[in-house]
Design an enzyme around this catalytic site. Structure first.
Site, PDB file in Angstrom:
ATOM      1  CB  CYS A  47      -0.849   0.033   1.382  1.00  0.00           C
ATOM      2  SG  CYS A  47      -1.983   1.532   1.482  1.00  0.00           S
ATOM      3  CB  SER A  49       0.237   3.888   4.336  1.00  0.00           C
ATOM      4  OG  SER A  49      -0.885   4.403   4.087  1.00  0.00           O
TER       5      SER A  49
HETATM    6  N1  COD Z   1      -5.714  15.673  -9.602  1.00  0.00           N
HETATM    7  C1  COD Z   1      -6.421  14.839 -10.018  1.00  0.00           C
HETATM    8  N2  COD Z   1      -5.873  13.556  -9.929  1.00  0.00           N
HETATM    9  C2  COD Z   1      -4.531  13.462  -9.457  1.00  0.00           C
HETATM   10  C3  COD Z   1      -3.838  14.768  -8.968  1.00  0.00           C
HETATM   11  C4  COD Z   1      -4.423  15.990  -9.293  1.00  0.00           C
HETATM   12  N3  COD Z   1      -4.122  17.302  -9.158  1.00  0.00           N
HETATM   13  N4  COD Z   1      -2.478  14.517  -8.910  1.00  0.00           N
HETATM   14  C5  COD Z   1      -2.544  13.140  -8.753  1.00  0.00           C
HETATM   15  N5  COD Z   1      -3.709  12.560  -9.150  1.00  0.00           N
HETATM   16  C6  COD Z   1      -3.973  11.040  -9.303  1.00  0.00           C
HETATM   17  C7  COD Z   1      -2.657  10.393  -9.946  1.00  0.00           C
HETATM   18  O1  COD Z   1      -2.504  10.505 -11.078  1.00  0.00           O
HETATM   19  C8  COD Z   1      -3.199   9.003  -9.380  1.00  0.00           C
HETATM   20  O2  COD Z   1      -3.933   8.185 -10.376  1.00  0.00           O
HETATM   21  C9  COD Z   1      -4.309   9.105  -8.104  1.00  0.00           C
HETATM   22  O3  COD Z   1      -4.428  10.377  -8.144  1.00  0.00           O
HETATM   23  C10 COD Z   1      -3.510   8.756  -6.882  1.00  0.00           C
HETATM   24  O4  COD Z   1      -3.618   7.273  -6.931  1.00  0.00           O
HETATM   25  P1  COD Z   1      -2.517   6.524  -6.434  1.00  0.00           P
HETATM   26  O5  COD Z   1      -2.273   4.982  -7.094  1.00  0.00           O
HETATM   27  O6  COD Z   1      -1.070   7.411  -6.188  1.00  0.00           O
HETATM   28  O7  COD Z   1      -2.843   6.146  -4.806  1.00  0.00           O
HETATM   29  P2  COD Z   1      -3.812   5.133  -4.210  1.00  0.00           P
HETATM   30  O8  COD Z   1      -5.305   4.967  -4.863  1.00  0.00           O
HETATM   31  O9  COD Z   1      -3.356   3.742  -3.963  1.00  0.00           O
HETATM   32  O10 COD Z   1      -4.227   5.740  -2.795  1.00  0.00           O
HETATM   33  C11 COD Z   1      -4.504   7.000  -2.612  1.00  0.00           C
HETATM   34  C12 COD Z   1      -4.702   7.612  -1.294  1.00  0.00           C
HETATM   35  C13 COD Z   1      -4.553   9.212  -1.477  1.00  0.00           C
HETATM   36  C14 COD Z   1      -5.825   7.099  -0.707  1.00  0.00           C
HETATM   37  C15 COD Z   1      -3.462   7.262  -0.232  1.00  0.00           C
HETATM   38  O11 COD Z   1      -2.336   7.617  -0.931  1.00  0.00           O
HETATM   39  C16 COD Z   1      -3.718   7.986   0.812  1.00  0.00           C
HETATM   40  O12 COD Z   1      -3.402   9.023   1.113  1.00  0.00           O
HETATM   41  N6  COD Z   1      -3.900   7.130   1.992  1.00  0.00           N
HETATM   42  C17 COD Z   1      -3.897   7.403   3.420  1.00  0.00           C
HETATM   43  C18 COD Z   1      -5.500   7.406   3.663  1.00  0.00           C
HETATM   44  C19 COD Z   1      -5.729   6.322   4.715  1.00  0.00           C
HETATM   45  O13 COD Z   1      -6.802   5.910   4.890  1.00  0.00           O
HETATM   46  N7  COD Z   1      -4.874   5.637   5.125  1.00  0.00           N
HETATM   47  C20 COD Z   1      -5.072   4.365   6.085  1.00  0.00           C
HETATM   48  C21 COD Z   1      -4.062   3.208   5.699  1.00  0.00           C
HETATM   49  S1  COD Z   1      -3.506   3.133   4.251  1.00  0.00           S
HETATM   50 ZN    ZN Z   2      -3.082   1.204   3.412  1.00  0.00          ZN
END
Ligand code: COD
Ligand code: ZN
Length: 374
Positions: A47, A49
């Site tokens: 993940c 995190s």
């Molecule tokens: N506008 C729109 N999309 C964007 C922008 C923007 N300005 N910047 C980046 N993105 C897109 C990226 O292209 C990407 O596709 C997406 O946002 C983010 O996806 P990932 O693959 O990096 O991340 P995920 O989906 O695995 O996880 C995203 C979270 C934000 C949920 C994660 O990073 C997080 O903050 N987790 C902590 C929250 C939580 O509940 N934690 C508990 C244990 S994990």
């Molecule tokens: Zn997680």
């Protein structure tokens, strides 16, 4: 089992300090103490995190064994454990459910007081159950699943049905549930509604699945990377757009497209600007915006309070708002009944030794979820 009551020597991925590679090496795992459970891990997801700790962006003590999304089988239990027995298939819970704190006693909320959100890195008695090269190794989020065996508190484990495939249901331990719950449990998406999901990574896809399961009529995916659109459409988005395609602020584009704003919006990026964009993109009077992404630590947000005064609701959740020990077994039952699919989220399966390769797939943006098998 023959190992009950004894120290187990096994392989684990140890992080000796920030910005260092994960080192797969032999560790000693002590037997579970009172009200603790020792688990043999069968599959573990990687993940974002976990990567935050490697990069030093999330607080932790070192050396540490990361990992917080897994499925396994109980090897042995300490005194007084009633929730599981040796041989039970389980999902370790990074958010425990002690059933005694004010949150656990409330029907709302899920941030149990025993959650290790500040990176204490120890179990209930203040000590660790891992040793490597003669020194103690810290736990991560109370469950440290990048190890062949781990020890967790009784409140941090949920029994699941024996037939559940570990290499799939491990995602219910974090990524899937975080997104899906944000829609169905925290946002409480309603049938026929319009939803907007900012960020189409694995968690954003799980939000879309939740919106679809809740009967949303329109689901708009927003991402700056258009390569993400195909998968978003495959799991239920009805349209997608990139904020980079217009000079106009994205919230204005979305407000026009939805006739005044969506019923529900979700921020699944973890950026301050998209948090405000998501709030501004829900209907000014009855819209609800749910924050799923964790903000960069120490940063503060500035926004126009009129956005809330006019009637919007701003919410957030960790682990989708699920009460972990109660809800994880139900989510596994729903998966087994084919109420949702996890295959779309799993892009790579690797043997545990290749964990470093799994992190490279994550940081290079090639994977949604990599599952490690043991
Ligand atoms: N506008 C729109 N999309 C964007 C922008 C923007 N300005 N910047 C980046 N993105 C897109 C990226 O292209 C990407 O596709 C997406 O946002 C983010 O996806 P990932 O693959 O990096 O991340 P995920 O989906 O695995 O996880 C995203 C979270 C934000 C949920 C994660 O990073 C997080 O903050 N987790 C902590 C929250 C939580 O509940 N934690 C508990 C244990 S994990
Ligand atoms: Zn997680």
């Amino acid at each position: 089992m023959a190992t009950a009551g004894k120290v187990i020597r096994c392989r684990a991925a140890v992080l000796w300090g920030p910005n260092q590679p994960l080192s797969v090496e032999e560790v000693e795992v002590a037997p579970p103490k009172e009200k603790e459970v020792r688990i043999k891990i069968l599959a573990a997801g990687i993940c974002r995190s976990d990567d935050h700790v490697i990069k030093g962006a999330m607080a932790s003590k070192y050396p540490v064994i990361l990992g917080h999304e897994a499925a396994g089988v109980v090897e042995s239990v300490g005194e007084g454990v009633t929730i599981v027995k040796p041989g039970d298939k389980v999902i370790p819970l990074f958010l425990p459910q002690c059933r005694k704190c004010s949150t656990c006693l409330s029907p709302e909320g899920n941030l149990c007081i025993l959650s290790d959100v500040t990176g204490r890195g120890v179990l209930g008695d203040g000590s660790t159950r891992f040793r490597c090269r003669g020194q103690p190794v810290y736990h991560f989020m109370g469950i440290s699943t990048f190890s062949e065996f781990t020890v967790v508190g009784e409140s941090a484990v949920a029994p699941i049905q024996a037939a559940a495939p570990p290499e799939k249901v491990c995602l219910i331990g974090c990524g899937f549930s975080t997104g899906y719950g944000a829609a169905v449990k925290t946002g409480k998406v309603t049938p026929g509604s319009t939803c907007i999901v900012f960020g189409l990574g694995g968690v954003g896809l799980a939000v879309i699945m939740g919106c679809k399961a809740a009967g949303a009529a329109r689901i708009i995916g927003v991402d700056i990377n258009k390569d993400k659109f195909a998968k978003a459409m495959a799991v239920g988005a009805t349209e997608c757009l990139s904020p980079l395609d217009s000079q106009q602020p994205v919230s204005e584009v979305l407000s026009e497209r939805t006739g005044g704003g969506a019923d529900f919006t979700f921020e699944v990026v973890g950026r301050l600007d998209t948090m405000v964009d998501a709030l501004a993109s829900c209907h000014m009077n009855y819209g609800c915006s749910v924050m799923v992404g964790a903000p960069p630590s120490t940063q503060k947000l500035s926004f126009d309070p009129m956005m809330l005064l006019t009637g919007r609701t701003w919410k957030g959740c960790v682990f989708g708002g699920w009460k972990s020990q109660d809800d994880v077994p139900k989510l596994v039952t729903d998966f087994m009944a084919k109420k949702f699919d996890l295959d779309t989220l799993i892009t790579h399966i690797l043997p545990f030794e290749k964990i470093q390769e799994g992190f490279e797939l994550l940081t290079s943006g090639q994977s949604i979820r990599t599952v490690l098998t043991f």
